[in-house]
Design an enzyme around this catalytic site. Structure first.
Site, PDB file in Angstrom:
ATOM      1  N   LYS A  46       0.846  -1.188   0.000  1.00 19.89           N
ATOM      2  CA  LYS A  46       0.000   0.000   0.000  1.00 19.89           C
ATOM      3  C   LYS A  46       0.882   1.238   0.000  1.00 19.89           C
ATOM      4  CE  LYS A  46      -2.241   3.575   1.997  1.00 19.89           C
ATOM      5  NZ  LYS A  46      -1.776   4.647   2.941  1.00 19.89           N
ATOM      6  N   GLY A  77      -0.448   8.426  -0.853  1.00 21.98           N
ATOM      7  CA  GLY A  77      -0.386   9.353  -1.975  1.00 21.98           C
ATOM      8  C   GLY A  77       0.788  10.308  -1.914  1.00 21.98           C
ATOM      9  N   GLY A  86      -4.513  11.163  -0.619  1.00 20.30           N
ATOM     10  CA  GLY A  86      -5.229  12.128   0.221  1.00 20.30           C
ATOM     11  C   GLY A  86      -4.927  13.580  -0.048  1.00 20.30           C
ATOM     12  N   ASP A 135      -5.746   1.897   3.318  1.00 20.76           N
ATOM     13  CA  ASP A 135      -5.209   0.896   4.249  1.00 20.76           C
ATOM     14  C   ASP A 135      -6.196  -0.253   4.423  1.00 20.76           C
ATOM     15  OD1 ASP A 135      -2.833   2.445   4.914  1.00 20.76           O
ATOM     16  OD2 ASP A 135      -4.176   3.744   6.050  1.00 20.76           O
ATOM     17  N   LYS A 179      -4.559   2.787   9.946  1.00 24.54           N
ATOM     18  CA  LYS A 179      -3.459   1.874   9.623  1.00 24.54           C
ATOM     19  C   LYS A 179      -3.372   0.740  10.640  1.00 24.54           C
ATOM     20  CE  LYS A 179      -0.497   5.073   7.067  1.00 24.54           C
ATOM     21  NZ  LYS A 179      -1.599   5.983   6.739  1.00 24.54           N
TER      22      LYS A 179
END
Length: 269
Positions: free
Chosen positions: A8, A11, A43, A170, A226
């Site tokens: 993951k 941004g 984000g 996440d 997270k």
């Protein structure tokens, strides 16, 4: 499916050309040694697009409150600008990326997320935010992986009746890792793993430690989602979870099976 790694990317790791090129090169190299699925957020770029459109930003414990106007912006930024840019960069680096969203072929079938109780104790309706359901299908991902492609998934899902939903990146990465039986989930962002109250990186956390941090309010707002994703991935049988500083991520050691990375937190059962 054996030897799958889910990565993951926050941004913030994809905004600057030099960061994007480094990450893309790492993805291309890692995909030569391991079956790799990439999930990305975006984000800050969403925030900028919302501001440009005059739409107020609303977030609770790192989760975006999403109305219909906000969702239009989220889809445009994630599925359009960021996903396409990342796919092009990985292709330039020699990889075989395929750009997707969670709405494609039921990769992430979702339902509307239930209202949450925030760390502050308030009940909050997140709006058009999706929670993945267990009967989504990873078939498209496994087909692509078996053919040597790298699925690059923007964090958007769809309900069974076709309603698009914003999905926390996440959360989506954790769900995909569990569905694929991944050997590892790596959550890479702009911070140095999970930090303690003095701002130092915590090298190792258990799921119970993570729960305590969330309950006590010692996890900052962006870290709550997270930590919840880490716990969920481990419950689903994912082999290991790392929360790492994406700007210092050593892609080659990930492929070699090394658990620890600079500025990272290992989350275990």
């Amino acid at each position: 499916m054996k030897n799958v790694l889910v990565l993951k990317l926050g941004g913030e790791l994809l905004e600057q050309p030099q960061d994007l090129d480094r990450v893309a090169a790492g993805i291309a190299a890692l995909a030569e040694k391991s079956r790799l699925v990439v999930v990305h957020g975006g984000g800050k770029e969403i925030d900028a697009a919302l501001a440009a459109a005059g739409i107020p930003k609303q977030q609770v414990d790192g989760l975006r409150v999403t109305d219909a106007r906000t969702l239009d912006v989220v889809v445009a930024v994630l599925a359009g600008a960021i996903n396409t840019r990342l796919v092009a960069a990985v292709r330039k680096a020699g990889g075989k990326p395929v750009g997707l969203t969670g709405a494609d072929a039921a990769v992430a079938t979702v339902k509307r997320a239930a209202p949450i109780v925030s760390v502050a104790g308030e009940k909050v309706d997140l709006g058009l935010v999706g929670a993945p359901v267990s009967n989504g299908s990873p078939t498209l991902l496994t087909d692509l992986l078996s053919r040597g492609y790298v699925p690059v998934v923007a964090c958007i899902g769809s309900t069974r009746d076709g309603q698009l939903m914003n999905v926390n990146a996440d959360t989506l990465a954790s769900h995909i890792a569990g569905a694929l039986g991944a050997r590892r989930l790596v959550i890479a962002g702009g911070t140095s793993g999970v930090l303690d109250e003095q701002g130092a990186t915590i090298a190792r956390l258990t799921s119970r430690d993570a729960s305590r941090m969330i309950k006590a309010g010692t996890a900052n707002k962006g870290m709550v989602a997270k930590l919840q994703a880490c716990r969920d991935a481990l419950k689903q049988g994912v082999g290991g979870v790392l929360v790492a500083n994406g700007r210092r991520l050593e892609f080659d050691t990930l492929a070699n099976g090394t658990i620890m990375q600079p500025d990272c937190t290992q989350v275990v059962r």
